[in-house]
Design a protein around this motif. Structure first.
Motif, mmCIF file in Angstrom:
data_model
loop_
_atom_site.group_PDB
_atom_site.id
_atom_site.type_symbol
_atom_site.label_atom_id
_atom_site.label_comp_id
_atom_site.label_asym_id
_atom_site.label_seq_id
_atom_site.Cartn_x
_atom_site.Cartn_y
_atom_site.Cartn_z
ATOM 1 N N PRO A 12 34.243 39.833 28.380
ATOM 2 C CA PRO A 12 32.581 38.828 28.579
ATOM 3 C C PRO A 12 33.881 37.893 29.645
ATOM 4 O O PRO A 12 34.767 37.756 29.632
ATOM 5 C CB PRO A 12 32.262 38.720 27.162
ATOM 6 N N ALA A 13 33.276 36.876 30.019
ATOM 7 C CA ALA A 13 33.530 35.987 30.550
ATOM 8 C C ALA A 13 33.837 34.605 29.865
ATOM 9 O O ALA A 13 33.538 35.102 28.724
ATOM 10 C CB ALA A 13 32.175 35.253 31.663
ATOM 11 N N ARG A 14 35.032 34.509 30.069
ATOM 12 C CA ARG A 14 36.302 33.559 29.695
ATOM 13 C C ARG A 14 35.722 31.994 30.305
ATOM 14 O O ARG A 14 36.812 31.987 31.456
ATOM 15 C CB ARG A 14 37.251 33.710 29.523
ATOM 16 N N VAL A 15 35.361 31.202 29.516
ATOM 17 C CA VAL A 15 35.589 29.760 30.026
ATOM 18 C C VAL A 15 37.217 28.752 29.664
ATOM 19 O O VAL A 15 36.546 28.987 28.253
ATOM 20 C CB VAL A 15 34.227 28.717 29.496
ATOM 21 N N PHE A 16 37.660 28.758 30.515
ATOM 22 C CA PHE A 16 39.013 28.182 29.900
ATOM 23 C C PHE A 16 38.549 26.524 29.010
ATOM 24 O O PHE A 16 37.496 26.280 29.313
ATOM 25 C CB PHE A 16 39.793 27.492 31.460
ATOM 26 N N ALA A 17 39.397 25.785 28.478
ATOM 27 C CA ALA A 17 39.367 24.968 27.667
ATOM 28 C C ALA A 17 38.947 24.203 28.737
ATOM 29 O O ALA A 17 40.348 23.850 29.755
ATOM 30 C CB ALA A 17 40.818 24.681 26.800
ATOM 31 N N PRO A 18 38.908 22.469 28.106
ATOM 32 C CA PRO A 18 38.646 21.513 28.728
ATOM 33 C C PRO A 18 40.037 21.091 30.410
ATOM 34 O O PRO A 18 41.168 21.471 29.138
ATOM 35 C CB PRO A 18 38.032 20.173 28.407
ATOM 36 N N VAL A 19 39.386 20.807 30.772
ATOM 37 C CA VAL A 19 40.778 20.026 31.942
ATOM 38 C C VAL A 19 41.715 18.852 31.160
ATOM 39 O O VAL A 19 41.038 18.100 31.301
ATOM 40 C CB VAL A 19 40.343 19.762 33.121
ATOM 41 N N GLU A 20 42.424 18.487 30.556
ATOM 42 C CA GLU A 20 43.379 17.441 30.323
ATOM 43 C C GLU A 20 43.744 17.003 31.729
ATOM 44 O O GLU A 20 43.411 15.387 31.641
ATOM 45 C CB GLU A 20 44.239 18.449 29.545
ATOM 46 N N LYS A 21 44.495 17.328 32.406
ATOM 47 C CA LYS A 21 44.554 16.615 33.951
ATOM 48 C C LYS A 21 44.732 17.579 34.720
ATOM 49 O O LYS A 21 45.545 18.335 34.519
ATOM 50 C CB LYS A 21 46.417 15.254 33.710
ATOM 51 N N GLY A 22 44.634 16.982 35.646
ATOM 52 C CA GLY A 22 44.839 17.611 37.482
ATOM 53 C C GLY A 22 44.304 17.124 38.083
ATOM 54 O O GLY A 22 43.633 16.366 38.417
ATOM 55 N N ASP A 23 44.283 17.383 39.509
ATOM 56 C CA ASP A 23 43.966 17.361 40.672
ATOM 57 C C ASP A 23 43.929 18.249 42.012
ATOM 58 O O ASP A 23 44.230 19.418 41.634
ATOM 59 C CB ASP A 23 44.644 16.104 41.452
ATOM 60 N N LEU A 24 43.057 17.676 42.692
ATOM 61 C CA LEU A 24 42.584 18.586 44.340
ATOM 62 C C LEU A 24 42.892 18.044 44.953
ATOM 63 O O LEU A 24 41.968 16.999 44.820
ATOM 64 C CB LEU A 24 40.807 19.245 44.399
ATOM 65 N N VAL A 25 43.352 18.163 46.519
ATOM 66 C CA VAL A 25 43.025 18.027 47.822
ATOM 67 C C VAL A 25 42.931 18.235 48.540
ATOM 68 O O VAL A 25 43.313 20.142 48.800
ATOM 69 C CB VAL A 25 44.425 17.518 47.847
ATOM 70 N N LEU A 26 41.606 18.070 49.631
ATOM 71 C CA LEU A 26 41.614 19.563 50.444
ATOM 72 C C LEU A 26 42.630 18.750 51.808
ATOM 73 O O LEU A 26 42.627 17.872 52.379
ATOM 74 C CB LEU A 26 40.126 19.087 50.986
ATOM 75 N N ASP A 27 42.900 19.555 52.499
ATOM 76 C CA ASP A 27 44.030 19.135 53.710
ATOM 77 C C ASP A 27 43.356 19.283 55.136
ATOM 78 O O ASP A 27 43.698 18.890 55.383
ATOM 79 C CB ASP A 27 44.586 20.680 53.862
ATOM 80 N N GLU A 28 41.726 20.623 54.948
ATOM 81 C CA GLU A 28 40.847 20.289 56.092
ATOM 82 C C GLU A 28 39.272 20.798 55.134
ATOM 83 O O GLU A 28 39.872 21.893 54.110
ATOM 84 C CB GLU A 28 41.513 20.612 56.880
#
Length: 166
Positions: free
Chosen positions: A99-115
């Motif tokens: 079955p699909a598994r959805v992770f627990a909510p994100v506690e902290k984190g970030d995303l950065v695009l380079d381009e």
């Protein structure tokens, strides 16, 4: 010589598509390919792994971009809700036959695009996040990734059957 340069470029691109973190204690984090999808409301990065008989969705990071100016170099906070009240980021794992598994909510984190970041653009970047402790799949674990792929238009699905063209 030209072929060697092309092969070196392909190997270099593959090195950009990686996953790491303690989520690897739950399932393998090897990646065969990455897809990036984008529409007006979200950015989605999907990491796939070819197995002997199937293709697993190792991890899919979906980022709700409501209220964001998603431009290269901008650090996007992945924790908490977006302006519309939905989670800013969700992560799913789907191995063949499970079955699909959805992770627990994100506690902290970030995303950065380079381009990139828009449909039709080479989109490169990275993310790093940790999941809330307690209940839920992957609770208390972390996941980081790099990605490089041509972004495709995620759209909103096909027109209803029988719909008249605009």
């Amino acid at each position: 010589m030209g072929r060697a340069l092309v092969m070196a470029g392909l190997v270099g691109c593959g090195a950009d598509n990686t996953l790491s973190g303690s989520a690897g204690e739950l399932f393998p984090l090897e990646v065969s390919r990455v897809e990036v999808r984008r529409n007006a409301e979200a950015l989605q990065v999907s990491y796939y792994r070819n197995t002997a008989t199937d293709v697993d969705l190792v991890a899919r990071l979906s980022v709700d971009t409501a209220g964001l100016n998603l431009e290269p170099g901008t650090r996007v906070n992945l924790a908490g809700p977006a302006l519309n009240g939905h989670a800013r980021a969700t992560v799913v794992h789907l191995a063949a036959g499970e079955p699909a598994r959805v992770f627990a909510p994100v506690e902290k984190g970030d995303l950065v695009l380079d381009e990139g970041g828009e449909p039709g653009q080479l989109t490169r970047g990275d993310f790093s996040l940790s999941f809330q402790k307690g209940e839920g799949y992957g609770a208390g674990r972390n996941l980081s990734g790099r990605f490089s792929a041509m972004a495709v238009d995620a759209g909103f699905g096909p027109e209803p059957v029988g719909a008249a063209p605009p």
